[in-house]
Write an enzyme that holds these catalytic residues in place. Structure first.
Site, PDB file in Angstrom:
ATOM      1  N   GLY A   1       4.359   3.992  10.714  1.00 18.73           N
ATOM      2  CA  GLY A   1       3.549   5.207  10.634  1.00 18.73           C
ATOM      3  C   GLY A   1       3.052   5.608  12.003  1.00 18.73           C
ATOM      4  O   GLY A   1       3.736   5.405  13.016  1.00 18.73           O
ATOM      5  N   SER A   2       1.848   6.160  12.033  1.00 15.13           N
ATOM      6  CA  SER A   2       1.324   6.722  13.281  1.00 15.13           C
ATOM      7  C   SER A   2       0.804   5.629  14.207  1.00 15.13           C
ATOM      8  O   SER A   2       0.446   4.529  13.766  1.00 15.13           O
ATOM      9  CB  SER A   2       0.194   7.691  12.967  1.00 15.13           C
ATOM     10  N   ARG A   3       0.696   5.974  15.466  1.00 14.65           N
ATOM     11  CA  ARG A   3       0.130   5.036  16.438  1.00 14.65           C
ATOM     12  C   ARG A   3      -1.340   4.772  16.122  1.00 14.65           C
ATOM     13  O   ARG A   3      -1.793   3.624  16.164  1.00 14.65           O
ATOM     14  CB  ARG A   3       0.279   5.623  17.843  1.00 14.65           C
TER      15      ARG A   3
ATOM     16  N   GLU B   1       4.698  11.246  21.271  1.00  9.58           N
ATOM     17  CA  GLU B   1       5.612  11.576  20.172  1.00  9.58           C
ATOM     18  C   GLU B   1       5.118  12.847  19.482  1.00  9.58           C
ATOM     19  O   GLU B   1       3.954  12.930  19.082  1.00  9.58           O
ATOM     20  CB  GLU B   1       5.643  10.412  19.160  1.00  9.58           C
TER      21      GLU B   1
ATOM     22  N   LYS C   1       0.894  -1.165   0.000  1.00  9.04           N
ATOM     23  CA  LYS C   1       0.000   0.000   0.000  1.00  9.04           C
ATOM     24  C   LYS C   1       0.932   1.215   0.000  1.00  9.04           C
ATOM     25  O   LYS C   1       1.611   1.497   0.991  1.00  9.04           O
ATOM     26  CB  LYS C   1      -0.887  -0.036   1.243  1.00  9.04           C
TER      27      LYS C   1
ATOM     28  N   GLY D   1      -2.835   4.919  13.200  1.00  8.61           N
ATOM     29  CA  GLY D   1      -2.923   4.074  12.009  1.00  8.61           C
ATOM     30  C   GLY D   1      -2.558   2.632  12.328  1.00  8.61           C
ATOM     31  O   GLY D   1      -3.269   1.695  11.957  1.00  8.61           O
ATOM     32  N   GLY D   2      -1.449   2.453  13.035  1.00 12.22           N
ATOM     33  CA  GLY D   2      -1.010   1.102  13.399  1.00 12.22           C
ATOM     34  C   GLY D   2      -2.044   0.387  14.238  1.00 12.22           C
ATOM     35  O   GLY D   2      -2.355  -0.794  14.009  1.00 12.22           O
TER      36      GLY D   2
ATOM     37  N   GLU E   1       5.334  -0.512  13.394  1.00 17.55           N
ATOM     38  CA  GLU E   1       6.284   0.342  14.104  1.00 17.55           C
ATOM     39  C   GLU E   1       5.617   1.707  14.188  1.00 17.55           C
ATOM     40  O   GLU E   1       5.316   2.311  13.156  1.00 17.55           O
ATOM     41  CB  GLU E   1       7.587   0.384  13.315  1.00 17.55           C
TER      42      GLU E   1
ATOM     43  N   CYS F   1      11.538   8.158  13.351  1.00 16.40           N
ATOM     44  CA  CYS F   1      10.921   7.471  14.488  1.00 16.40           C
ATOM     45  C   CYS F   1      11.921   7.325  15.622  1.00 16.40           C
ATOM     46  O   CYS F   1      11.538   7.036  16.747  1.00 16.40           O
ATOM     47  CB  CYS F   1      10.403   6.128  14.054  1.00 16.40           C
TER      48      CYS F   1
HETATM   49  N1  LIG Z   1       7.050   6.899  14.390  1.00 20.92           N
HETATM   50  C1  LIG Z   1       7.206   6.878  13.114  1.00 20.92           C
HETATM   51  O1  LIG Z   1       8.074   6.215  12.588  1.00 20.92           O
HETATM   52  C2  LIG Z   1       6.321   7.656  12.238  1.00 20.92           C
HETATM   53  C3  LIG Z   1       5.262   8.351  12.774  1.00 20.92           C
HETATM   54  N2  LIG Z   1       4.440   9.044  11.970  1.00 20.92           N
HETATM   55  C4  LIG Z   1       3.308   9.766  12.599  1.00 20.92           C
HETATM   56  O2  LIG Z   1       2.170   9.622  11.785  1.00 20.92           O
HETATM   57  C5  LIG Z   1       1.607  10.884  11.474  1.00 20.92           C
HETATM   58  C6  LIG Z   1       0.957  10.825  10.116  1.00 20.92           C
HETATM   59  O3  LIG Z   1       1.903  10.403   9.188  1.00 20.92           O
HETATM   60  P1  LIG Z   1       1.659   9.288   8.118  1.00 20.92           P
HETATM   61  O4  LIG Z   1       2.969   8.908   7.600  1.00 20.92           O
HETATM   62  O5  LIG Z   1       0.671   9.714   7.120  1.00 20.92           O
HETATM   63  O6  LIG Z   1       1.146   8.029   8.946  1.00 20.92           O
HETATM   64  P2  LIG Z   1      -0.258   7.310   8.990  1.00 20.92           P
HETATM   65  O7  LIG Z   1      -0.175   6.309  10.067  1.00 20.92           O
HETATM   66  O8  LIG Z   1      -1.365   8.276   9.081  1.00 20.92           O
HETATM   67  O9  LIG Z   1      -0.377   6.579   7.578  1.00 20.92           O
HETATM   68  C7  LIG Z   1       0.500   5.535   7.200  1.00 20.92           C
HETATM   69  C8  LIG Z   1      -0.216   4.605   6.221  1.00 20.92           C
HETATM   70  O10 LIG Z   1      -1.238   3.904   6.901  1.00 20.92           O
HETATM   71  C9  LIG Z   1      -2.496   4.126   6.293  1.00 20.92           C
HETATM   72  N3  LIG Z   1      -3.493   4.266   7.359  1.00 20.92           N
HETATM   73  C10 LIG Z   1      -3.428   5.109   8.421  1.00 20.92           C
HETATM   74  N4  LIG Z   1      -4.522   4.967   9.193  1.00 20.92           N
HETATM   75  C11 LIG Z   1      -5.268   3.995   8.623  1.00 20.92           C
HETATM   76  C12 LIG Z   1      -6.517   3.396   8.966  1.00 20.92           C
HETATM   77  N5  LIG Z   1      -7.198   3.785  10.036  1.00 20.92           N
HETATM   78  N6  LIG Z   1      -6.994   2.430   8.164  1.00 20.92           N
HETATM   79  C13 LIG Z   1      -6.317   2.039   7.054  1.00 20.92           C
HETATM   80  N7  LIG Z   1      -5.136   2.577   6.678  1.00 20.92           N
HETATM   81  C14 LIG Z   1      -4.613   3.537   7.448  1.00 20.92           C
HETATM   82  C15 LIG Z   1      -2.346   5.410   5.500  1.00 20.92           C
HETATM   83  O11 LIG Z   1      -3.232   5.438   4.413  1.00 20.92           O
HETATM   84  C16 LIG Z   1      -0.901   5.329   5.063  1.00 20.92           C
HETATM   85  O12 LIG Z   1      -0.787   4.533   3.909  1.00 20.92           O
HETATM   86  C17 LIG Z   1       2.760  11.837  11.615  1.00 20.92           C
HETATM   87  O13 LIG Z   1       2.333  13.138  11.900  1.00 20.92           O
HETATM   88  C18 LIG Z   1       3.528  11.233  12.741  1.00 20.92           C
HETATM   89  O14 LIG Z   1       2.978  11.655  13.953  1.00 20.92           O
HETATM   90  C19 LIG Z   1       4.627   9.039  10.620  1.00 20.92           C
HETATM   91  C20 LIG Z   1       5.670   8.383  10.025  1.00 20.92           C
HETATM   92  C21 LIG Z   1       6.617   7.617  10.812  1.00 20.92           C
HETATM   93  O1  LIG Z   2      17.216   5.494  10.384  1.00 22.17           O
HETATM   94  C1  LIG Z   2      16.579   6.011  11.307  1.00 22.17           C
HETATM   95  O2  LIG Z   2      17.115   6.548  12.266  1.00 22.17           O
HETATM   96  C2  LIG Z   2      15.125   6.171  11.350  1.00 22.17           C
HETATM   97  C3  LIG Z   2      14.198   5.100  10.948  1.00 22.17           C
HETATM   98  C4  LIG Z   2      12.827   5.677  11.001  1.00 22.17           C
HETATM   99  O3  LIG Z   2      12.649   6.854  11.173  1.00 22.17           O
HETATM  100  C5  LIG Z   2      11.656   4.850  10.822  1.00 22.17           C
HETATM  101  O4  LIG Z   2      11.704   3.641  11.110  1.00 22.17           O
HETATM  102  O5  LIG Z   2      10.619   5.372  10.383  1.00 22.17           O
END
Ligand SMILES: NC(=O)C1=CN([C@@H]2O[C@H](COP(=O)(O)OP(=O)(O)OC[C@H]3O[C@@H](n4cnc5c(N)ncnc54)[C@H](O)[C@@H]3O)[C@@H](O)[C@H]2O)C=CC1
Ligand SMILES: O=C(O)CCC(=O)C(=O)O
Length: 522
Positions: A239-241, A391, A182, A243-244, A263, A300
């Site tokens: 991605g986000s908590r 976060e 996806k 979403g996960g 993650e 992250c």
């Molecule tokens: N800790 C980390 O590694 C990361 C954290 N984030 C956090 O996530 C926030 C949003 O960033 P995104 O990258 O857009 O993450 P996101 O979690 O919103 O989206 C990531 C993916 O999951 C899908 N998705 C999310 N919620 C869903 C649901 N309820 N049902 C089905 N699919 C779903 C989205 O369409 C996208 O393809 C950021 O502001 C940040 O707070 C984002 C990227 C990495």
């Molecule tokens: O290489 C890194 O430090 C970060 C990895 C990361 O941000 C992620 O898993 O989304």
């Protein structure tokens, strides 16, 4: 040349549901092409093709599987500047970062190719029969097999290394699992270029067509349908908590629940022990801000929490960090949504009665530019409001002023699961470090001494994981060769005739891959 189409099992497919990429630096749509959003029927077709590809793909000679992974790396490199330019335009990240990430992506594909060839991941165990034993002992032979088709969610913050051909895809393909990705809507052109590279690599190395598909879309239903599809057997997500957790619920509610490796979120505590703080507090302040500001803080592993014992040495650290942070230019963030979430996160922190705003970086001059921020809070207040520990994805961090080491250690012990913890530790701090280590082992996936958490090394001994909510399953890693284990499960064959056994389980067939035979490691 981008076409804006989906990739379903080696075929490009159009759709009437279109969306546009965005340039976060201008806030405007990138007009050259619009992208197809997948329907539920497209998702189902990709999953059916992945299921059809599972048996032929998973039973190919390992050498051919390894060559496929290497061919993907070569095809990605052959995309040249076009890939770097598109990824920079869609993410706002600079060329040097994207070029480095491309090297990491190709490197991890080659690492998994070597891992596949090595063969030890099959973890063969053989217990020979003993018919004379009472009761008679059966012949038992174990190996790991791939789970089946895997769904991978591309991450917004690493458009190459954690996206279409990133670590989740590489490790699932290495395990013998077809992959349906996806794509993230934040970098659809980058995703298309990489999907084209994988598709060409699959064709040139003779892979079954369904080994890889890419479905895009702006609606959550694409990801929901993918995780719910009965043919999908595991999920990789970054991605986000929120979403996960949504995807975890879907995976668990299926008639046949499946493992999900999500993650999600971490604040990655940095603990500065007293002697290190006294000896190098000023230098640490500047180095901390360099790690915090990397990639506009969109890692992250970003150091979102710093803990130390209060006093003049901590004041000196905060002064140095404040000076470095004040000089930080605002950086373009990945998407408008991520920038808005960053602004809200800082505002919530600032509104807490317990939090002091230390300083801010330079104000943004264009759209989606995140302004750096540093806060502080007393150790005794940290746990009073959960907002202190959420976060905040961007250049924002909270320094915790602890009354003494006992308070610091007790506070660390109450943190949620984290990807990393970092110790700044001098020799005279080792007794305090020894008290902290068992607490940190319970809480995090990786413990760093005298470095910084950002920049994950891709290798055999890396753990990029950690207890909930850093990830949904602390028993694994999403970076490094051990990531292959997430997509394998053991099968035991009891008293199986030799002709029916998988060849790797026959006597004498484990020469180069190691095995546990009758209890002894060979
Ligand atoms: N800790 C980390 O590694 C990361 C954290 N984030 C956090 O996530 C926030 C949003 O960033 P995104 O990258 O857009 O993450 P996101 O979690 O919103 O989206 C990531 C993916 O999951 C899908 N998705 C999310 N919620 C869903 C649901 N309820 N049902 C089905 N699919 C779903 C989205 O369409 C996208 O393809 C950021 O502001 C940040 O707070 C984002 C990227 C990495
Ligand atoms: O290489 C890194 O430090 C970060 C990895 C990361 O941000 C992620 O898993 O989304």
């Amino acid at each position: 040349m981008l076409k804006g189409e989906l990739f379903i099992a080696g075929e490009r497919r159009a759709s009437s549901d279109r969306f546009q990429g965005q340039d976060p630096a201008t806030g405007a749509a990138i007009e050259d092409v619009s992208f197809a959003g997948a329907s539920e029927a497209d998702v189902a077709d990709a999953c059916a093709a992945a299921e059809a590809a599972f048996a032929p793909y998973s039973t190919l000679p390992l050498e051919q599987r390894a060559q496929f992974l290497e061919a993907i790396a070569t095809e990605i490199e052959a995309l040249g500047d076009a890939l770097v330019e598109r990824a920079c335009r869609e993410t706002g990240l600079p060329p040097a970062r994207i070029t480095g990430e491309r090297g990491r992506t190709a490197g991890q594909l080659r690492l998994f190719a070597a891992e596949v060839r090595d063969g030890r991941w099959q973890r063969v165990r053989i217990d020979h029969a003993d018919p004379a034993r009472i009761p008679p002992k059966p012949d038992l032979r174990l190996r790991m097999i791939p789970l089946g088709p895997v769904a991978v969610f591309g991450a917004s913050n690493f458009p190459l290394a954690f996206s279409v051909a990133g670590g989740d895809t590489a490790s699932a393909l290495a395990a013998g699992c077809p992959v349906v990705v996806k794509g993230h809507r934040a970098h659809p052109g980058t995703a298309e270029l990489v999907a084209g590279a994988i598709t060409r690599a699959a064709a040139s190395t003779g892979m079954p067509a369904g080994v890889f598909s890419l479905v895009n879309g702006t609606s959550r239903r694409v990801g929901e349908a993918l995780v719910a599809d009965p043919r999908i057997q595991a999920v990789g997500f970054t991605g986000s908590r929120a979403g996960g957790e949504a995807l975890m619920r879907i995976a668990a509610a299926r008639p046949r629940p499946i493992p999900i490796y999500a993650e999600m979120s971490a604040v990655n505590p940095v603990i500065i022990l007293p002697h290190a703080l006294a000896a190098r507090g000023t230098a640490l302040g500047a180095a901390f801000v360099a790690s915090l500001a990397m990639g506009a803080g969109q890692f992250c592993t970003n150091p979102g929490l710093v803990l130390a014992v209060d006093g003049p040495d901590l004041d000196a650290f905060i002064d140095a960090a404040g000076t470095a942070l004040t000089g930080q230019p605002a950086q373009t963030m990945l998407t408008q949504g991520i920038w808005e979430a960053f602004e809200q996160g800082k505002a919530k922190l600032g509104a807490s009665a317990h939090v002091t705003a230390v300083t801010q970086g330079a104000e943004g001059t264009g759209p989606n530019q995140g302004r750096a921020a540093l806060f502080s809070v007393k150790g005794s207040d940290l746990l009073a409001d959960p907002v202190h520990l959420h976060e905040v994805f961007g250049v924002s961090s909270v320094v915790v002023r602890c009354a003494d080491m006992d308070e610091l250690i007790a506070t660390v012990g109450q943190l949620e699961g984290q990807l990393t913890a970092t110790l700044q530790v001098d020799a005279a701090d080792h007794p305090a470090g020894a008290r902290l280590l068992p607490v940190l082992e319970r809480t995090v996936g990786r413990i760093i001494a005298n470095g910084w958490p950002t920049g994950v090394e891709v290798g055999h001994a890396m753990v990029h994981g950690g207890p909930y909510p850093a990830t949904s399953d602390s028993r694994s890693t999403s970076v490094g060769s051990m990531a292959i284990d997430r997509f394998l499960r053991p099968v035991s064959y009891q008293d199986m005739p030799a002709e029916l056994l998988p060849p790797v389980l026959n006597d004498g067939a484990q020469d180069n891959i190691g095995a546990r035979i009758d209890g002894r490691w060979a």
